[in-house]
Design an enzyme around this catalytic site. Sequence first.
Site, PDB file in Angstrom:
ATOM      1  N   GLU A   1       3.272  -0.924  -7.203  1.00  7.57           N
ATOM      2  CA  GLU A   1       4.399  -0.826  -8.150  1.00  7.57           C
ATOM      3  C   GLU A   1       5.481   0.143  -7.673  1.00  7.57           C
ATOM      4  O   GLU A   1       6.471   0.351  -8.363  1.00  7.57           O
ATOM      5  CB  GLU A   1       3.949  -0.352  -9.552  1.00  7.57           C
ATOM      6  CG  GLU A   1       2.876  -1.169 -10.212  1.00  7.57           C
ATOM      7  CD  GLU A   1       2.461  -0.608 -11.585  1.00  7.57           C
ATOM      8  OE1 GLU A   1       3.041   0.391 -12.038  1.00  7.57           O
ATOM      9  OE2 GLU A   1       1.554  -1.194 -12.202  1.00  7.57           O
TER      10      GLU A   1
ATOM     11  N   GLU B   1       5.886  -3.154  -5.426  1.00  7.58           N
ATOM     12  CA  GLU B   1       5.633  -4.585  -5.623  1.00  7.58           C
ATOM     13  C   GLU B   1       4.615  -4.827  -6.721  1.00  7.58           C
ATOM     14  O   GLU B   1       3.882  -3.934  -7.117  1.00  7.58           O
ATOM     15  CB  GLU B   1       5.118  -5.221  -4.334  1.00  7.58           C
ATOM     16  CG  GLU B   1       3.990  -4.470  -3.648  1.00  7.58           C
ATOM     17  CD  GLU B   1       2.781  -4.155  -4.449  1.00  7.58           C
ATOM     18  OE1 GLU B   1       2.238  -5.112  -5.076  1.00  7.58           O
ATOM     19  OE2 GLU B   1       2.351  -2.977  -4.481  1.00  7.58           O
TER      20      GLU B   1
END
Lengths: 361, 361
Positions: free
Chosen positions: A326, A180
């Site tokens: 991420e 994310e």
Amino acid sequence: MIQTSSSLLGDVVAAIHPNDRQHAIEAQRRLDSLTKPIGSLGELEAIAARMFSIFAGKIPLPLHRAVYVFAGDHGVTEEGVSAYPREVTAQMVHNFLSGGAAINVLARLHHADLTVVDVGVDAEFEDAPGLCRMKVRRGSRNMQREPAMTEEEMTSALEAGIRLANASKAKGEHLVAVGEMGIGNTTAASAITAILVDEQAGTVTGRGAGLDAEGRNRKLNVIRRSLKRHFGTTQKPPAPLDVLRCVGGLEIAATTGFILGAAANRTAVICDGFISTSAAAVAHAIAPQVSDYLFAGHCSEEPGHRHLLRTIGITPILNLGMRLGEGTGAVLAMPIIESAVRLFNEMATFSSAGVSVADKA
Amino acid sequence: MIQTSSSLLGDVVAAIHPNDRQHAIEAQRRLDSLTKPIGSLGELEAIAARMFSIFAGKIPLPLHRAVYVFAGDHGVTEEGVSAYPREVTAQMVHNFLSGGAAINVLARLHHADLTVVDVGVDAEFEDAPGLCRMKVRRGSRNMQREPAMTEEEMTSALEAGIRLANASKAKGEHLVAVGEMGIGNTTAASAITAILVDEQAGTVTGRGAGLDAEGRNRKLNVIRRSLKRHFGTTQKPPAPLDVLRCVGGLEIAATTGFILGAAANRTAVICDGFISTSAAAVAHAIAPQVSDYLFAGHCSEEPGHRHLLRTIGITPILNLGMRLGEGTGAVLAMPIIESAVRLFNEMATFSSAGVSVADKA
């Protein structure tokens, strides 16, 4: 059955089946026949056995790998809960699309196809290779003042995740990581965690991307006020989807939908850090059997993460003190999972190699 | 200066220089400019900085990787210290040569060239691809009754390791893992560890490849008797080479030589489990600056391993409960080290990517 206005979500949850115990037994029997002392591959044995079970006795090789980075902004950034300005979410999406972020480097190295999913970034993007445009709203609402999402917004985000999981299955992906990007999202994840693991907000709230002590206190107070506003008067534990809607975020909801969809499709999912694991915890609260399809790529430095992992019942593969998100910690675990599977499939057995078994010690 | 009859060893030790602090500072400056919160890559940042220092500011890519498995038998197996019969050492060498062992699978997957080094197996081998024949003796001597090696035998084994490290450098290898095979060698490693980390034998002696409680007690008594015989009357701590000679083994001595030679050549070395790390601890006791070139692939289940790692001052990359040896935990760490280096080299900086830096929180 869960209460939901989404028939897609209801169907997906109904389609998640626990793994067949018989496959785990069969996997252990094979592991014990390989030319190594019993149990000497440690966690790799559990990983191999889980993969064998997910794929019902036939692990596909090579493993087609992918990583999905769900991006969204958070209304609560108005309250000064992050060390970085809100614009960084969009700037990092551009960084992902031009290949310069950490997740790009790791995805290239470990052969994972990267898709960036805009479900809620406060910026408009053009079509671009590797970008999936599924924006529900330009950022969630400020949870301190109202629910982070309306019922409709949450459902749209959940369904976006489910549709992506189905598309992933259709593309033949076997091992998918979820990551994310969203300035302010450790605030949402901490609020979700406090409720789902039943701990004080202070126990599960950290410094995010780099708050100092004062900033972390401000963030903690915002979380406390938000939890009080939404759940302060409830007697019984709130329903997982209410937690997600009131204090979650668009990228977290999409990740929850993706994980549920992947489990229904018997795809192996690796969750990454605190935020993606908070989404996994919502999925687990809705459908506990998702944990059969979940790996924890690593344990991050955020203090709430280990609580979530314990609640879901998954063991982190790596412990490298990372706290980047991420999907980086999840993709970094891919070569370990692949190693476990290759050992399981390719090692000689005691009898095939003519190696003596252990004496009675 | 160390006392040694080997001028080759003396020359190698003199050629090991600590890394230049300036490279570590330069590495940290670069890490802090990359598009990620400061420090958020955790241990990967320390790994990248160490690689940058080892290669004096220019990390060669792709990293040419190799693994050396040192094999030898142990006279002390006469005392019933292992769950497996002595013949398994030679059987496993054949398994390595035919590609069926765990290390073969991992070396293939992670692109490491595998060399099996016979320095002391109690069997004769024909020439074979991937086998390096440097046998000093068919097994070490029984440490409970006499030193495990004569001075000459130890020197031959140490020098075999040094010559291999030089050959590795000549082949252009950058990142080398060391592993071992030798029934009985956790007994030797425990004895070495007790002296070098100054702990009771009971603290650093485990079940090896699978002893039951009674077998482990027998092994512990053998270690205690051996330590008493060789070092019971010494007032000051024995010299590292005396420890190696009296309670070590041929494959451990060769590994020690290899590590010293690799450090002199500025090759990055990954040690594996308890046995290869006991060799690293001997190297470290002789030349403390070797730790600048050493990575710990993982922390094994053997109780002495974490003591050795602490004494050498290296942090294990993986913690997966493995206890197999062969170099498996070291090769499994290679994709993590490669990841750290790639992130360091390939990530965008805040300024190149146009990403805002942190606010004052």
